[in-house]
Design a protein around this motif. Structure first.
Motif, PDB file in Angstrom:
ATOM      1  N   LYS A 279      40.160  32.450  51.925  1.00  0.00           N
ATOM      2  CA  LYS A 279      39.491  32.013  50.843  1.00  0.00           C
ATOM      3  C   LYS A 279      38.898  33.153  50.120  1.00  0.00           C
ATOM      4  O   LYS A 279      39.020  33.118  48.615  1.00  0.00           O
ATOM      5  N   MET A 280      38.380  34.150  50.512  1.00  0.00           N
ATOM      6  CA  MET A 280      38.123  35.465  49.879  1.00  0.00           C
ATOM      7  C   MET A 280      39.114  36.134  49.100  1.00  0.00           C
ATOM      8  O   MET A 280      39.041  36.358  47.975  1.00  0.00           O
ATOM      9  N   TYR A 281      40.428  36.211  49.678  1.00  0.00           N
ATOM     10  CA  TYR A 281      41.400  36.477  48.957  1.00  0.00           C
ATOM     11  C   TYR A 281      41.699  35.988  47.860  1.00  0.00           C
ATOM     12  O   TYR A 281      41.988  36.342  46.632  1.00  0.00           O
ATOM     13  N   SER A 282      41.834  34.451  47.966  1.00  0.00           N
ATOM     14  CA  SER A 282      41.981  33.523  46.582  1.00  0.00           C
ATOM     15  C   SER A 282      41.021  33.716  45.543  1.00  0.00           C
ATOM     16  O   SER A 282      41.201  33.843  44.491  1.00  0.00           O
ATOM     17  N   ALA A 283      39.757  33.862  46.149  1.00  0.00           N
ATOM     18  CA  ALA A 283      38.664  33.643  45.310  1.00  0.00           C
ATOM     19  C   ALA A 283      38.521  35.050  44.138  1.00  0.00           C
ATOM     20  O   ALA A 283      38.428  34.923  42.916  1.00  0.00           O
ATOM     21  N   ALA A 284      38.781  36.343  44.894  1.00  0.00           N
ATOM     22  CA  ALA A 284      39.041  37.526  44.189  1.00  0.00           C
ATOM     23  C   ALA A 284      40.024  37.623  43.367  1.00  0.00           C
ATOM     24  O   ALA A 284      39.891  37.916  42.231  1.00  0.00           O
ATOM     25  N   ALA A 285      40.990  36.907  43.497  1.00  0.00           N
ATOM     26  CA  ALA A 285      42.336  36.954  42.539  1.00  0.00           C
ATOM     27  C   ALA A 285      41.845  36.203  41.334  1.00  0.00           C
ATOM     28  O   ALA A 285      42.248  36.347  40.312  1.00  0.00           O
ATOM     29  N   ARG A 286      41.485  34.801  41.594  1.00  0.00           N
ATOM     30  CA  ARG A 286      40.740  34.085  40.805  1.00  0.00           C
ATOM     31  C   ARG A 286      39.691  34.903  39.625  1.00  0.00           C
ATOM     32  O   ARG A 286      39.919  34.723  38.400  1.00  0.00           O
ATOM     33  N   TYR A 287      39.004  35.446  40.298  1.00  0.00           N
ATOM     34  CA  TYR A 287      37.948  36.430  39.472  1.00  0.00           C
ATOM     35  C   TYR A 287      38.784  37.247  38.779  1.00  0.00           C
ATOM     36  O   TYR A 287      38.434  37.467  37.418  1.00  0.00           O
ATOM     37  N   SER A 288      39.747  38.063  39.354  1.00  0.00           N
ATOM     38  CA  SER A 288      40.568  38.959  38.742  1.00  0.00           C
ATOM     39  C   SER A 288      41.231  38.521  37.408  1.00  0.00           C
ATOM     40  O   SER A 288      40.974  39.154  36.082  1.00  0.00           O
ATOM     41  N   HIS A 289      41.503  37.319  37.391  1.00  0.00           N
ATOM     42  CA  HIS A 289      42.258  36.534  36.365  1.00  0.00           C
ATOM     43  C   HIS A 289      41.385  36.265  35.338  1.00  0.00           C
ATOM     44  O   HIS A 289      41.368  36.217  34.079  1.00  0.00           O
ATOM     45  N   ARG A 290      40.254  35.624  35.768  1.00  0.00           N
ATOM     46  CA  ARG A 290      39.036  34.606  34.762  1.00  0.00           C
ATOM     47  C   ARG A 290      38.375  35.846  34.198  1.00  0.00           C
ATOM     48  O   ARG A 290      38.230  35.497  32.899  1.00  0.00           O
ATOM     49  N   PHE A 291      38.342  37.030  34.677  1.00  0.00           N
ATOM     50  CA  PHE A 291      37.668  37.995  33.763  1.00  0.00           C
ATOM     51  C   PHE A 291      38.454  39.258  33.162  1.00  0.00           C
ATOM     52  O   PHE A 291      37.827  40.078  32.584  1.00  0.00           O
ATOM     53  N   GLY A 292      39.682  38.955  33.345  1.00  0.00           N
ATOM     54  CA  GLY A 292      40.702  39.946  32.680  1.00  0.00           C
ATOM     55  C   GLY A 292      40.472  41.326  33.356  1.00  0.00           C
ATOM     56  O   GLY A 292      40.417  42.286  32.371  1.00  0.00           O
ATOM     57  N   LEU A 293      40.211  41.272  34.666  1.00  0.00           N
ATOM     58  CA  LEU A 293      39.803  42.674  35.358  1.00  0.00           C
ATOM     59  C   LEU A 293      41.172  43.426  35.503  1.00  0.00           C
ATOM     60  O   LEU A 293      42.149  42.869  36.076  1.00  0.00           O
ATOM     61  N   ALA A 294      40.909  44.853  35.593  1.00  0.00           N
ATOM     62  CA  ALA A 294      42.157  45.739  35.956  1.00  0.00           C
ATOM     63  C   ALA A 294      41.834  46.044  37.199  1.00  0.00           C
ATOM     64  O   ALA A 294      42.809  46.416  37.938  1.00  0.00           O
ATOM     65  N   ALA A 295      40.819  45.974  37.705  1.00  0.00           N
ATOM     66  CA  ALA A 295      40.461  46.274  39.318  1.00  0.00           C
ATOM     67  C   ALA A 295      39.186  45.508  39.531  1.00  0.00           C
ATOM     68  O   ALA A 295      38.207  45.097  38.650  1.00  0.00           O
TER      69      ALA A 295
END
Length: 358
Positions: A279-295
């Protein structure tokens, strides 16, 4: 350099977590005894601080306030050794060392049982960030290590150890190919124009002041910071379904991953813990997409350590191009399919910048 009594204060800095400190204490005590003998052979008396706590079952500094209390009671010109045999929070002692006037030695146990050498590098980087002069020494055998003993003697007599740096060269003197020069300039211009946003969760919660970089400097090179919160990551994890988490786990097993399952959650790896990691893996991936993160950087320490299972597996999965798909819950599109979602370990921006460039 030493005080009239030729005393040296030996401070055991430790983790914030008493359970971790208790586990690591036997190796730390063993190292204290060896270092005590090393200093005695050079004619110095060791005063080990703090005293062993019978209730806590260790003698580590576990808070910054405890560290400042210790430094308030010792001679500000006395030689101080920070002894590191396990992971330790550098800020516990950094503030006391900032105003200390005597020689400072960071001494790491090179033995790999616990990350003493990693802690030494973290402490050194933190003190360097704070412009605190200090010396580093490390060994695995100490009194049987003639090079180490020679350097320890030098530090006792002069307050510093000078290492050979002839292998280092200035970047200004390097010659690079026209192709590499052109590539670098084009990449830099593209980053300045389009930016690479670095998502950092609760910076500094691992006691790593060196993990913090001035936002003005990062912004000036096109890598602005998006400061994120651990509690929001936990909230995002609660939005990931058990079905999605199980699908990720099934994917890992199908790829050949092996888990040493047990039935006692207090001693063994159990199914629910790994689902939490998924669930942390999915949550971090969603975060990356939501905030347009490079890392993104998740520091698994104060905060998360009390709420969820360890982040290591999720971090490794994020940094791999061969990983299970995660869909954006809004659009339904797979996030960065077939590409790594760059994760910088421990929320260390100093690691994040080169990872993004790579």
């Amino acid at each position: 350099m030493a005080t009239q009594e030729k005393s040296i204060f030996l401070i055991s800095n430790g983790d914030y977590r008493d359970a971790a400190c208790e586990m690591c204490w036997p190796r730390q005590k063993e190292t204290i005894d060896i270092i005590d003998k090393a200093f005695q052979s050079l004619g110095y008396k060791v005063i080990a601080l703090p005293e062993y706590d019978e209730k806590l079952k260790h003698g580590f500094v576990t808070r910054q306030c405890y560290g400042t209390e210790i430094f308030s009671k010792i001679d500000p010109t006395a030689p101080v050794v920070i002894l590191l045999s396990c992971w330790s929070y550098a800020h516990h002692v950094a503030s006391g060392l900032q105003t200390h006037k005597g020689p400072i030695l960071l001494l790491g146990n090179f033995d790999g049982t616990w990350p003493g050498l990693v802690a030494l590098l973290n402490h050194s980087a933190t003190l360097s960030r704070l412009c605190v002069e200090h010396t580093r020494l490390w060994s695995e055998s100490f009194t049987e290590d003639h090079v180490f003993m020679g350097r320890l003697k030098t530090w006792c007599e002069t307050g510093k150890v000078v290492y050979d740096t002839s292998h280092l060269v200035s970047a200004d003197t390097l010659t690079i190919s026209p192709e590499a020069d052109s590539f670098g300039k084009e990449l830099a211009a593209e980053i300045i124009k389009n930016k690479r946003i670095l998502g950092q969760l609760d910076p500094g919660c691992m006691g790593m002041l060196n993990a913090l970089i001035n936002p003005a400097k990062l912004g000036a090179i096109g890598m602005p910071i998006e400061l994120l919160n651990q509690s929001d990551l936990v909230a995002e994890m609660s939005d990931v379904s058990d079905r999605e988490a199980q699908d990720h786990l099934n994917w890992l097993v199908e790829q050949g991953a092996w888990f040493d399952w047990g039935v006692d959650q207090f001693k063994d790896l159990v199914h629910s813990q790994v689902l939490e990691q998924m669930k942390m893996y999915s949550a971090a991936a969603r975060y990356s997409h939501r905030f347009g993160l490079a890392a993104i950087g998740i520091p698994y320490q104060i905060g998360l350590v009390r709420c969820v299972a360890a982040s290591d597996l999720a971090e490794g999965m994020l940094n791999n191009s061969n990983r299970p798909d995660v869909a954006d819950p809004v659009s339904g599109k797979v996030i960065q399919q077939g590409k790594p979602i760059v994760h910088f370990n421990e929320g260390d921006i100093g690691s994040g910048v080169p990872q993004v460039l790579m």
